[in-house]
Design an enzyme around this catalytic site. Structure first.
Site, PDB file in Angstrom:
ATOM      1  N   GLN A  16     -17.900  -7.182  -1.630  1.00 33.45           N
ATOM      2  CA  GLN A  16     -16.945  -7.942  -2.445  1.00 33.45           C
ATOM      3  C   GLN A  16     -16.512  -9.240  -1.765  1.00 33.45           C
ATOM      4  O   GLN A  16     -15.654  -9.957  -2.274  1.00 33.45           O
ATOM      5  CB  GLN A  16     -15.741  -7.084  -2.834  1.00 33.45           C
ATOM      6  CG  GLN A  16     -14.764  -6.767  -1.723  1.00 33.45           C
ATOM      7  CD  GLN A  16     -13.688  -5.801  -2.183  1.00 33.45           C
ATOM      8  OE1 GLN A  16     -13.950  -4.656  -2.487  1.00 33.45           O
ATOM      9  NE2 GLN A  16     -12.442  -6.281  -2.241  1.00 33.45           N
TER      10      GLN A  16
ATOM     11  N   LYS B 137      -0.342  -6.676  -7.844  1.00 34.85           N
ATOM     12  CA  LYS B 137      -0.612  -7.868  -7.029  1.00 34.85           C
ATOM     13  C   LYS B 137      -1.974  -8.449  -7.422  1.00 34.85           C
ATOM     14  O   LYS B 137      -2.148  -9.653  -7.498  1.00 34.85           O
ATOM     15  CB  LYS B 137      -0.584  -7.456  -5.559  1.00 34.85           C
ATOM     16  CG  LYS B 137      -1.206  -8.432  -4.605  1.00 34.85           C
ATOM     17  CD  LYS B 137      -0.199  -9.455  -4.225  1.00 34.85           C
ATOM     18  CE  LYS B 137      -0.706 -10.497  -3.250  1.00 34.85           C
ATOM     19  NZ  LYS B 137      -1.945 -10.260  -2.594  1.00 34.85           N
TER      20      LYS B 137
ATOM     21  N   HIS C 277       0.844  -1.205   0.000  1.00 38.84           N
ATOM     22  CA  HIS C 277       0.000   0.000   0.000  1.00 38.84           C
ATOM     23  C   HIS C 277       0.882   1.259   0.000  1.00 38.84           C
ATOM     24  O   HIS C 277       0.563   2.250  -0.673  1.00 38.84           O
ATOM     25  CB  HIS C 277      -0.887   0.029   1.244  1.00 38.84           C
ATOM     26  CG  HIS C 277      -1.829  -1.130   1.383  1.00 38.84           C
ATOM     27  ND1 HIS C 277      -1.716  -2.061   2.391  1.00 38.84           N
ATOM     28  CD2 HIS C 277      -2.904  -1.504   0.651  1.00 38.84           C
ATOM     29  CE1 HIS C 277      -2.682  -2.946   2.293  1.00 38.84           C
ATOM     30  NE2 HIS C 277      -3.419  -2.644   1.227  1.00 38.84           N
TER      31      HIS C 277
ATOM     32  N   SER D 192      -2.338  -8.118   3.228  1.00 36.22           N
ATOM     33  CA  SER D 192      -2.911  -7.989   4.576  1.00 36.22           C
ATOM     34  C   SER D 192      -3.263  -9.365   5.123  1.00 36.22           C
ATOM     35  O   SER D 192      -3.249  -9.590   6.330  1.00 36.22           O
ATOM     36  CB  SER D 192      -4.168  -7.121   4.540  1.00 36.22           C
ATOM     37  OG  SER D 192      -3.884  -5.872   3.947  1.00 36.22           O
TER      38      SER D 192
HETATM   39  P1  AMP Z   1      -6.206  -4.249  -0.481  1.00 34.61           P
HETATM   40  O1  AMP Z   1      -6.146  -3.370   0.737  1.00 34.61           O
HETATM   41  O2  AMP Z   1      -5.635  -5.608  -0.258  1.00 34.61           O
HETATM   42  O3  AMP Z   1      -7.583  -4.252  -1.124  1.00 34.61           O
HETATM   43  O4  AMP Z   1      -5.242  -3.585  -1.538  1.00 34.61           O
HETATM   44  C1  AMP Z   1      -5.361  -2.240  -1.894  1.00 34.61           C
HETATM   45  C2  AMP Z   1      -4.456  -1.969  -3.060  1.00 34.61           C
HETATM   46  O5  AMP Z   1      -3.124  -2.289  -2.704  1.00 34.61           O
HETATM   47  C3  AMP Z   1      -4.806  -2.817  -4.291  1.00 34.61           C
HETATM   48  O6  AMP Z   1      -4.673  -2.021  -5.453  1.00 34.61           O
HETATM   49  C4  AMP Z   1      -3.759  -3.896  -4.245  1.00 34.61           C
HETATM   50  O7  AMP Z   1      -3.444  -4.437  -5.507  1.00 34.61           O
HETATM   51  C5  AMP Z   1      -2.569  -3.135  -3.686  1.00 34.61           C
HETATM   52  N1  AMP Z   1      -1.610  -4.084  -3.102  1.00 34.61           N
HETATM   53  C6  AMP Z   1      -1.868  -5.040  -2.175  1.00 34.61           C
HETATM   54  N2  AMP Z   1      -0.746  -5.762  -1.927  1.00 34.61           N
HETATM   55  C7  AMP Z   1       0.219  -5.256  -2.732  1.00 34.61           C
HETATM   56  C8  AMP Z   1       1.589  -5.582  -2.957  1.00 34.61           C
HETATM   57  N3  AMP Z   1       2.212  -6.565  -2.324  1.00 34.61           N
HETATM   58  N4  AMP Z   1       2.275  -4.840  -3.862  1.00 34.61           N
HETATM   59  C9  AMP Z   1       1.673  -3.826  -4.537  1.00 34.61           C
HETATM   60  N5  AMP Z   1       0.388  -3.472  -4.363  1.00 34.61           N
HETATM   61  C10 AMP Z   1      -0.329  -4.175  -3.478  1.00 34.61           C
END
Ligand code: AMP
Length: 298
Positions: A65, A153, A41, A190
């Site tokens: 979702q 990711k 993030h 996460s």
């Molecule tokens: P999330 O909170 O898991 O829904 O992720 C929010 C954003 O962070 C999304 O666009 C994910 O693709 C990105 N994200 C999550 N993990 C990674 C990672 N390891 N590297 C790059 N972006 C990430």
């Protein structure tokens, strides 16, 4: 940095911030997340900071979702820590709406992308992408960003959101950002906190399988899609705990699967994508097969 919980206040604050910026072309950059922030993030916030005048980070664990048997209730949350992380990264506004603020009535409108969502994660998580595209559309309407930052990711998510933006003529540039990994290769997520120490160790088979597949592509010219699928499965199955959901190779961003006999060499539009369960925890990872020098970071 402002922490804002209502849509009305957020709109007002963005409008004030826009007015205070001299340039008439001020760029609002949105980073949508579900919180429990990590370095993945942080990389999106960093990119947003570089490419926007006003950075808005949203933190919202979006119930629509998640499937009925998924981890909505247990999804990790740490608002105080997230707010401090956002402050340290130079975010201007953190938007943390409640479920009631985002969905005051049951939703009767769904934004749905069809073909791209019937495969990969869409096949094992029915309705997931409808939840994603609906909430992202709402966030785009609320924040009205010129740019929005998403991690590779979730490569399928990037393809789906770009398709939605194209199809619905949304005036926002989607900026995909590279996957951030632990030093041993595990892609940050996460959900990694769900893993036991042993599962955490075994989970390295994902990035290892991607690396071996990439090396095989770099080394040989005659590999087919079936060879790649074989390499992936063989490497993931080294872990007795791993339960493969999919281990696939397809074009990106069309997500059209390659036929088994199709040659991989010479193509620079391919995505290898994995989803593997360790106990109840489902991990995803992927790599784009571009020029070999681009791939060396995995
Ligand atoms: P999330 O909170 O898991 O829904 O992720 C929010 C954003 O962070 C999304 O666009 C994910 O693709 C990105 N994200 C999550 N993990 C990674 C990672 N390891 N590297 C790059 N972006 C990430």
């Amino acid at each position: 940095m402002k922490v804002i919980r209502t849509i009305a206040e957020l709109r007002q604050e963005i409008s004030l911030k826009r007015q205070s910026i001299q340039s008439r072309e001020s760029v609002v950059g949105l980073v949508p997340t579900m919180g429990f922030l990590h370095e993945g993030h942080a990389s999106l916030m960093h990119a947003a900071k570089q490419k926007s005048d006003i950075v808005v980070l949203s933190i919202f664990v979006n119930p629509i979702q998640f499937g009925p048997n998924e981890d909505f209730d247990s999804y990790p949350r740490d608002e105080a820590r997230d707010v401090e992380t956002a402050r340290a990264k130079g975010v201007d506004i953190v938007f943390i709406p409640s479920v009631e603020e985002m969905y005051p009535q049951p939703t009767q409108t769904t934004v749905s992308v069809s073909r791209l969502t019937d495969r990969l994660c869409g096949a094992s998580r029915p309705g997931h992408f409808d939840g994603v595209t609906t909430v992202v559309s709402k966030l785009f309407n609320i924040v009205q960003p010129q740019r929005a930052f998403f991690g590779m990711k979730d490569a399928q998510q990037v393809a789906v959101i770009q398709q939605m933006v194209n199809d619905l003529n949304m005036a926002v540039e989607i900026v995909p950002c590279p996957i951030v990994r632990e030093s041993d290769g595990l892609a940050l997520s996460s959900r990694n906190v769900y893993l036991s120490a042993e599962q955490r160790q075994e989970a390295l088979v994902l990035s290892k399988a991607l690396r071996v597949a990439q090396e095989a592509v770099d080394a040989g010219t005659a590999l087919t899609a079936a060879d790649i699928r074989g390499i992936l499965r063989q490497n993931i199955e080294r872990s007795p705990m791993a339960m493969i959901d999919y281990a696939e190779i397809q074009a990106f961003p069309s997500l059209e699967p390659l036929a088994d006999q199709e040659k991989v060499h010479g193509r620079d539009d391919l995505l290898i994508a994995l989803a593997v369960k360790f106990g109840k925890t489902r991990l995803i990872d992927n790599i784009r097969l571009q020029k070999s020098e681009v791939l060396s970071h995995v």
